[in-house]
Design a protein around this motif. Structure first.
Motif, mmCIF file in Angstrom:
data_model
loop_
_atom_site.group_PDB
_atom_site.id
_atom_site.type_symbol
_atom_site.label_atom_id
_atom_site.label_comp_id
_atom_site.label_asym_id
_atom_site.label_seq_id
_atom_site.Cartn_x
_atom_site.Cartn_y
_atom_site.Cartn_z
ATOM 1 N N ALA A 95 0.902 -1.232 -0.074
ATOM 2 C CA ALA A 95 -0.057 -0.088 -0.226
ATOM 3 C C ALA A 95 0.945 1.438 0.038
ATOM 4 O O ALA A 95 0.665 2.098 -0.808
ATOM 5 N N SER A 96 1.840 1.433 0.868
ATOM 6 C CA SER A 96 2.934 2.366 0.882
ATOM 7 C C SER A 96 3.411 2.630 -0.499
ATOM 8 O O SER A 96 3.964 3.670 -0.751
ATOM 9 N N GLY A 97 3.855 1.496 -1.022
ATOM 10 C CA GLY A 97 4.436 1.501 -2.454
ATOM 11 C C GLY A 97 3.854 2.118 -3.416
ATOM 12 O O GLY A 97 4.261 3.116 -4.429
ATOM 13 N N VAL A 98 2.459 1.800 -3.510
ATOM 14 C CA VAL A 98 1.499 2.237 -4.561
ATOM 15 C C VAL A 98 1.532 3.883 -4.174
ATOM 16 O O VAL A 98 1.372 4.636 -5.340
ATOM 17 N N GLY A 102 2.838 6.896 -6.608
ATOM 18 C CA GLY A 102 1.864 7.933 -7.155
ATOM 19 C C GLY A 102 2.001 9.275 -6.794
ATOM 20 O O GLY A 102 1.947 10.272 -7.378
ATOM 21 N N LEU A 103 2.101 9.479 -5.470
ATOM 22 C CA LEU A 103 2.291 10.727 -4.923
ATOM 23 C C LEU A 103 3.569 11.327 -5.480
ATOM 24 O O LEU A 103 3.817 12.781 -5.726
ATOM 25 N N GLY A 104 4.620 10.650 -5.490
ATOM 26 C CA GLY A 104 6.100 11.304 -6.015
ATOM 27 C C GLY A 104 5.852 11.555 -7.416
ATOM 28 O O GLY A 104 6.545 12.744 -7.943
ATOM 29 N N ALA A 105 5.028 10.784 -8.092
ATOM 30 C CA ALA A 105 5.145 11.346 -9.731
ATOM 31 C C ALA A 105 4.214 12.577 -9.660
ATOM 32 O O ALA A 105 4.524 13.257 -10.720
ATOM 33 N N GLU A 106 3.181 12.517 -8.907
ATOM 34 C CA GLU A 106 2.265 13.982 -9.016
ATOM 35 C C GLU A 106 2.933 15.139 -8.478
ATOM 36 O O GLU A 106 2.699 16.168 -9.105
ATOM 37 N N LEU A 107 3.819 14.801 -7.340
ATOM 38 C CA LEU A 107 4.282 16.073 -7.032
ATOM 39 C C LEU A 107 5.449 16.438 -7.880
ATOM 40 O O LEU A 107 5.521 17.828 -8.150
ATOM 41 N N ALA A 160 9.335 5.481 -0.959
ATOM 42 C CA ALA A 160 8.970 5.096 -2.307
ATOM 43 C C ALA A 160 8.709 6.515 -3.367
ATOM 44 O O ALA A 160 8.284 6.307 -4.582
ATOM 45 N N LEU A 161 8.928 7.697 -2.773
ATOM 46 C CA LEU A 161 8.653 8.679 -3.236
ATOM 47 C C LEU A 161 9.475 9.032 -4.795
ATOM 48 O O LEU A 161 9.156 9.369 -5.736
#
Length: 204
Positions: A95-98, A102-107, A160-161
């Motif tokens: 869950a933290s990886g997903v 996703g959060l890193g790509a969006e930021l 994972a960011l």
């Protein structure tokens, strides 16, 4: 679980994904010249410091992730005197990886137009911010196991960011004719020097 899923992924790639002809993004009259890897492979100072340093940083992330995957469930089981914690830890890691990727790509997508150095700052900031959460997870494991799981989730999310961002950095700094090789070298280096041996080195 990993080998069957990997085989399924390869099968889906072969049957469903169409490989586009190379060079379509460039005009026909401007083909890319062949270049040598020799200058890039100079030991120090590297001609492409961004590629080398991002690979080393990604290797450090893989080192921590590999050690956590083996030793965190064992540690939690021992300090609590309870059963195997691998399933709970695995669910949290997935869950933290997903979420982190996703959060890193969006930021990165939102910050890059305003801050040219957003990608490396996000990678470094995520790693620095993950450290106190992982430390708190260790200290809270005995008195408060649920709190330890919360800190593990936050720490792994921050770790994972950079997974998607590092690949994006590589594509930005390596010419198209060498990107596939650079990606392969980065993956091999990060796993060979990272999670392949970190569980055993930490266990010593």
């Amino acid at each position: 679980v990993t080998p069957p899923l990997g085989a399924l992924g390869v099968l889906l790639l072969v049957t469903l994904v169409t490989e586009p002809p190379r060079g379509l993004e460039r005009p026909p009259h401007a083909p890319l010249p062949r270049t040598s890897w020799a200058p890039t492979c100079e030991p120090w100072p590297p001609s492409d410091a961004t590629l080398v340093l991002s690979t080393l940083g990604f290797t450090a992330v893989a080192f921590v992730t590999g050690a956590l995957a083996l030793w965190a469930p064992a540690f939690l089981s021992r300090v609590q005197g309870c059963g195997d914690q691998s399933l709970v830890f695995g669910v949290l890691t997935c869950a933290s990886g997903v979420l982190g990727v996703g959060l890193g790509a969006e930021l990165s997508r939102r910050l890059r137009p305003h801050h040219p150095r957003a990608d490396p700052l996000l990678c470094g900031g995520g790693l620095l911010a993950a450290s106190p959460f992982l430390f708190l997870a260790l200290t809270c494991a005995r008195p408060a196991l649920p709190a330890a799981y919360v800190f593990i989730f936050l720490g792994e999310t921050l770790l994972a960011l950079n997974w998607a961002i590092v690949a994006d950095i590589l594509l930005d700094v390596v010419v198209p004719t060498r990107r596939a090789t650079a990606e392969a070298l980065q993956i091999v280096t990060s796993h060979l020097l990272g999670d392949a041996g970190s569980p055993y080195l930490v266990g010593l």
